[in-house]
Motif scaffolding. Structure first.
Motif, mmCIF file in Angstrom:
data_model
loop_
_atom_site.group_PDB
_atom_site.id
_atom_site.type_symbol
_atom_site.label_atom_id
_atom_site.label_comp_id
_atom_site.label_asym_id
_atom_site.label_seq_id
_atom_site.Cartn_x
_atom_site.Cartn_y
_atom_site.Cartn_z
ATOM 1 N N ASN A 69 -87.498 -3.464 64.221
ATOM 2 C CA ASN A 69 -86.962 -4.774 64.013
ATOM 3 C C ASN A 69 -87.858 -5.586 63.180
ATOM 4 O O ASN A 69 -87.357 -6.702 62.588
ATOM 5 C CB ASN A 69 -86.644 -5.134 65.442
ATOM 6 N N GLN A 71 -89.899 -4.713 60.801
ATOM 7 C CA GLN A 71 -89.630 -4.377 59.350
ATOM 8 C C GLN A 71 -88.391 -5.153 58.776
ATOM 9 O O GLN A 71 -88.241 -5.470 57.775
ATOM 10 C CB GLN A 71 -89.310 -2.853 59.108
ATOM 11 N N GLN A 72 -87.245 -5.323 59.567
ATOM 12 C CA GLN A 72 -86.159 -6.156 59.147
ATOM 13 C C GLN A 72 -86.341 -7.311 59.103
ATOM 14 O O GLN A 72 -85.935 -7.977 58.289
ATOM 15 C CB GLN A 72 -84.922 -5.796 60.237
ATOM 16 N N ASP A 74 -89.440 -8.820 58.615
ATOM 17 C CA ASP A 74 -89.994 -8.893 57.391
ATOM 18 C C ASP A 74 -89.357 -9.065 56.158
ATOM 19 O O ASP A 74 -89.416 -9.757 55.058
ATOM 20 C CB ASP A 74 -90.935 -7.728 57.258
ATOM 21 N N SER A 75 -88.592 -8.324 56.113
ATOM 22 C CA SER A 75 -87.419 -8.160 55.109
ATOM 23 C C SER A 75 -86.685 -9.317 54.855
ATOM 24 O O SER A 75 -86.516 -10.191 53.710
ATOM 25 C CB SER A 75 -86.376 -6.903 54.945
ATOM 26 N N LYS A 76 -86.122 -10.038 56.169
ATOM 27 C CA LYS A 76 -85.580 -11.315 56.066
ATOM 28 C C LYS A 76 -86.480 -12.562 55.453
ATOM 29 O O LYS A 76 -86.038 -13.602 55.070
ATOM 30 C CB LYS A 76 -84.840 -11.451 57.635
ATOM 31 N N SER A 78 -88.910 -12.307 53.358
ATOM 32 C CA SER A 78 -89.099 -12.217 51.965
ATOM 33 C C SER A 78 -87.713 -12.708 51.520
ATOM 34 O O SER A 78 -88.188 -13.358 50.400
ATOM 35 C CB SER A 78 -89.273 -10.631 51.515
ATOM 36 N N GLU A 79 -86.758 -12.388 51.939
ATOM 37 C CA GLU A 79 -85.384 -13.015 51.177
ATOM 38 C C GLU A 79 -85.309 -14.631 51.362
ATOM 39 O O GLU A 79 -85.025 -15.304 50.427
ATOM 40 C CB GLU A 79 -84.277 -12.520 52.077
ATOM 41 N N GLU A 81 -88.108 -16.652 51.995
ATOM 42 C CA GLU A 81 -89.189 -17.239 51.039
ATOM 43 C C GLU A 81 -88.556 -17.156 49.570
ATOM 44 O O GLU A 81 -89.008 -18.149 48.711
ATOM 45 C CB GLU A 81 -90.285 -16.449 51.205
ATOM 46 N N THR A 82 -87.935 -16.027 49.186
ATOM 47 C CA THR A 82 -87.473 -16.024 47.710
ATOM 48 C C THR A 82 -86.250 -17.314 47.479
ATOM 49 O O THR A 82 -86.541 -17.994 46.454
ATOM 50 C CB THR A 82 -86.817 -14.736 47.385
ATOM 51 N N TYR A 134 -97.044 -12.808 61.943
ATOM 52 C CA TYR A 134 -95.670 -13.504 61.932
ATOM 53 C C TYR A 134 -95.546 -14.871 62.377
ATOM 54 O O TYR A 134 -94.892 -15.682 61.835
ATOM 55 C CB TYR A 134 -94.741 -12.608 62.481
ATOM 56 N N LYS A 137 -96.412 -16.804 59.359
ATOM 57 C CA LYS A 137 -95.296 -17.133 58.393
ATOM 58 C C LYS A 137 -94.237 -17.752 58.741
ATOM 59 O O LYS A 137 -93.623 -18.902 58.098
ATOM 60 C CB LYS A 137 -94.600 -15.485 58.311
#
Length: 317
Positions: A69, A71-72, A74-76, A78-79, A81-82, A134, A137
């Motif tokens: 969860n 890792q998911q 963390d991917s969110k 990144s999305e 932040e981009t 986190y 972040k």
């Protein structure tokens, strides 16, 4: 249960084996000792973490799910932040430029973040680094979003202010396209009645008498006059932001002094009053530094239909 035979040495024959209670106890004792040994061994192995307990295995499974969860998540992150980076780029290089605001610096977007160890309460856990990472972040993302919201608020206020000023600037023709022609331009000319060279402070727009005259920008009617001298029937509008306009030689005035009007408001009709040699509108644009050529403000590359639609849109706002 099958019977077990043993050889009787006295009778020299096989007989059915018979177990005594003592033998039964002895037999059970062996099993009990073996069971205790196995249980103690299992407990020792579990206690010293040589093999995991059921609870440990359950916790391991939960930990694996948590890591998946995270890792998911963390991917969110990144999305998001981009996406936020793209929003900030558009804000600085488009929205704030159009709104005549300076781009926000990176320091400004991250102002007041950091300082004291605000995550001290998360230290001491086996996954403290992960928790602190986190939480940091989330705080950084929240800070950026709050700053972006403030930026958009400033842009909105600027746009509203600029829109108001743009609507006040006298930027259209006071007469419909193709319904007039310029009979006398801005600058020096020979006065058609006085026959002397004089400064002409506006433009004369020859048109049919009774043609509608529209306000060229938002403003307040500061004066109206009805006289057969000079400008004849005239209206003066103060648009603010250093602009005024004058509409002269009218046959009819349809507004009153003190009226707040919008661009496209009907203010009068073309006439031939005052010092005039024929029906026309004398139109002036006046600034704090003096009178300027109105033709510089008049949009000409639109059709009559487009002009009428524009007037209707202005009236409906």
């Amino acid at each position: 249960m099958s019977e077990k035979y043993i050889f009787d040495t006295e009778k020299l024959t096989y007989v059915v084996e018979k177990h005594s209670f003592k033998h039964f106890v002895k037999h059970c004792r062996n099993y009990i000792i073996i069971a205790i040994a196995i249980g103690v061994s299992a407990w020792l192995l579990t206690y010293f973490n040589i093999i995991p307990s059921l609870q440990t295995l359950k916790l391991q499974k939960q930990g694996e799910r948590y890591i998946a969860n995270i890792q998911q998540l963390d991917s969110k992150f990144s999305e998001i932040e981009t996406f936020l980076s793209d929003v900030q780029n558009h804000d600085d290089n488009c929205y704030r430029v159009i709104s005549q605001l300076s781009p926000l610096s990176a320091d400004k977007r991250m102002a007041s973040f950091g300082g004291t160890n605000k995550y001290e309460y998360l230290e001491g856990y086996f996954n403290s680094d992960l928790l602190i990472n986190y939480n940091r972040k989330v705080d950084i993302l929240t800070k950026k979003l709050n700053m972006q919201n403030q930026s958009y608020t400033a842009v909105l206020h600027s746009v509203r202010r600029n829109c108001d000023s743009l609507l006040c600037v006298p930027a259209i023709s006071p007469l419909q396209p193709h319904s007039y022609h310029i009979s006398s331009t801005f600058g020096f000319r020979i006065h058609p009645i006085k026959n002397t060279k004089m400064s002409h402070d506006g433009v004369d727009m020859a048109a049919r008498e009774g043609s509608p005259i529209y306000a060229t920008g938002n403003g307040i009617v500061v004066s109206t006059a009805k006289t057969n001298q000079g400008y004849g029937y005239q209206v003066v509008v103060d648009h603010g932001y250093g602009y005024k306009t004058r509409y002269a030689h009218l046959s009819k005035i349809t507004v009153h002094s003190g009226d707040t009007i919008s661009r496209g408001t009907l203010i009068g009709k073309v006439g031939n009053t005052g010092l005039s040699t024929g029906p026309h509108l004398h139109y002036e644009v006046i600034t704090a530094s003096g009178k300027i050529n109105p033709e510089k403000f008049m949009v000409r590359d639109i059709s009559t239909a487009e002009y009428k639609e524009m007037i209707e849109n202005f009236k409906s706002e």
